[in-house]
Enzyme design. Structure first.
Site, PDB file in Angstrom:
ATOM      1  N   PRO A  26       0.669  -1.132   0.079  1.00  0.00           N
ATOM      2  CG  PRO A  26      -0.655  -1.533   1.611  1.00  0.00           C
ATOM      3  CD  PRO A  26       0.644  -1.983   1.011  1.00  0.00           C
ATOM      4  CD  GLU A  27       3.784   3.648  -3.885  1.00  0.00           C
ATOM      5  OE1 GLU A  27       3.931   4.806  -3.965  1.00  0.00           O
ATOM      6  OE2 GLU A  27       4.492   2.783  -4.558  1.00  0.00           O
ATOM      7  CE  LYS A  82       4.702   3.493   2.350  1.00  0.00           C
ATOM      8  NZ  LYS A  82       5.189   2.476   1.280  1.00  0.00           N
ATOM      9  NE  ARG A 149       6.589 -11.436   3.372  1.00  0.00           N
ATOM     10  CZ  ARG A 149       7.297 -10.809   2.774  1.00  0.00           C
ATOM     11  NH1 ARG A 149       7.045 -10.064   1.620  1.00  0.00           N
ATOM     12  NH2 ARG A 149       8.617 -10.895   2.977  1.00  0.00           N
ATOM     13  NE  ARG A 192      18.895  14.442   2.080  1.00  0.00           N
ATOM     14  CZ  ARG A 192      18.613  13.511   2.989  1.00  0.00           C
ATOM     15  NH1 ARG A 192      19.009  12.275   2.784  1.00  0.00           N
ATOM     16  NH2 ARG A 192      18.327  14.089   4.091  1.00  0.00           N
ATOM     17  NE  ARG A 302      11.718  -0.557  -4.074  1.00  0.00           N
ATOM     18  CZ  ARG A 302      10.512   0.013  -3.515  1.00  0.00           C
ATOM     19  NH1 ARG A 302      10.910   0.654  -2.643  1.00  0.00           N
ATOM     20  NH2 ARG A 302       9.467  -0.458  -3.933  1.00  0.00           N
TER      21      ARG A 302
END
Ligand SMILES: [Zn+2]
Length: 312
Positions: A26-27, A82, A149, A192, A302
């Site tokens: 879920p985002e 989240k 899980r 960054r 990713r």
């Protein structure tokens, strides 16, 4: 019977958008949809009982949960990043994280509301073997926390503890909050400057809730390659990235919201927004804008999908 239900699976690792969501995570839009559904369903209700068979789901023994929760009223349901927060009377809060495979199901006599991972697709057989916590309300309705899980959790905190826990996480602003401005993003990119832009916008200390799916979609929409060093992103590109994050997340929340009222027994199909995805996991396929080929690359572990012709 199932007139109030939501399906919140979202695709991770799927090549074909119409089937097979093997690792749904879920985002933000999915969690926001759960929040909105739960808010309608449980706000104002009183808790009567609690049980759990999995000690890592809770931060105190289930017996203590029972004692604390009994008689507490649900004052509000909120989302931070989240995570879901249920505010209770007497200064208590339950902080939920669904992690990879968590699901919340609310059921009363008339309604079945399903949010999160699509483990259980109906309320027919609850509790199931995946149910590891049950909140019971004084009107005999239930909130089931199912998890395959068992990485998800529902932690109970007093207000000051909750504030401490959230502060420790050093979360950046919500992408749809006023603090998330173009200026803020530009400054974060400068701080960054050597990191890749995809990693920067996915960093929850910079801005929360932009996961793998929405970072790919955002950068495609903004025309910026995912591996561009953040320091090399120009102000007008940063503006496009900022605007895309907001527009895409809003559209995704809206799309999830539309599946809210008509979900009945979906076979694990993702929310309606997956039909609008333009580049995520489409590597090897034709770009929907230029008809070139969508490529992939690894960034920070990713898989990023992007179009080398449309993104610079
Ligand atoms: Zn293209």
């Amino acid at each position: 019977m199932y007139d109030l239900a939501i399906d919140l699976s979202s695709g991770e690792g799927n090549d074909n958008h119409s089937v097979c969501y093997n690792l749904p995570m879920p985002e933000l839009p999915e969690v926001e949809t759960v929040k909105r559904g739960l808010e309608k369903a449980i706000k104002g209700k009183k808790l009567a009982d609690f049980e759990s068979d999995w000690h890592k789901m809770t931060n105190k023994p289930a017996k203590q949960y029972q004692k604390i929760l009994k008689g507490k009223q649900i004052l509000d349901v909120r989302r931070r990043s989240k995570m879901l927060i249920i505010d209770l009377s007497a200064g208590w809060h339950i902080l939920f994280h669904l992690k990879m495979t968590g699901q919340l199901v609310y059921r009363d006599k008339k309604h079945c509301l399903i949010g999160g991972h699509p483990i259980e697709k109906s309320c027919a057989n609850l509790p199931s073997k995946f149910t590891h916590a049950i909140f019971t309300f004084s009107d005999k309705s239930h909130l089931y926390f199912n998890d395959v899980r068992k990485f998800g959790w529902a932690r109970l905190y007093k207000s000051e503890e909750l504030a401490r826990v959230l502060t420790k996480l050093k979360l950046g602003p919500e992408p749809l909050a006023r603090e998330f401005t173009v200026d803020y993003l530009l400054k974060a990119l400068q701080r960054r400057s050597r990191s890749k832009i995809k990693q920067v916008i996915m960093n929850p200390e910079i801005v929360v809730g932009v996961g793998n799916i929405y970072s790919d979609e955002t950068l495609f929409s903004a025309g910026v390659r995912p591996d561009r060093p953040a320091g090399k992103v120009k102000p007008d590109e940063a503006r496009r990235i900022h605007d895309s994050i907001i527009r895409i997340l809003k559209a995704a929340i809206k799309a999830q919201g539309t599946s809210f009222s008509n979900y009945v027994n979906s076979n694990g199909e993702a929310g309606a927004y997956t039909k609008q995805l333009k580049v995520y996991q489409r590597y090897g396929k034709k770009c929907c804008r230029c008809r070139g080929t969508v490529r992939k690359m690894k960034i920070g572990g990713r898989t990023a999908s992007f179009c080398p012709k449309c993104q610079h």
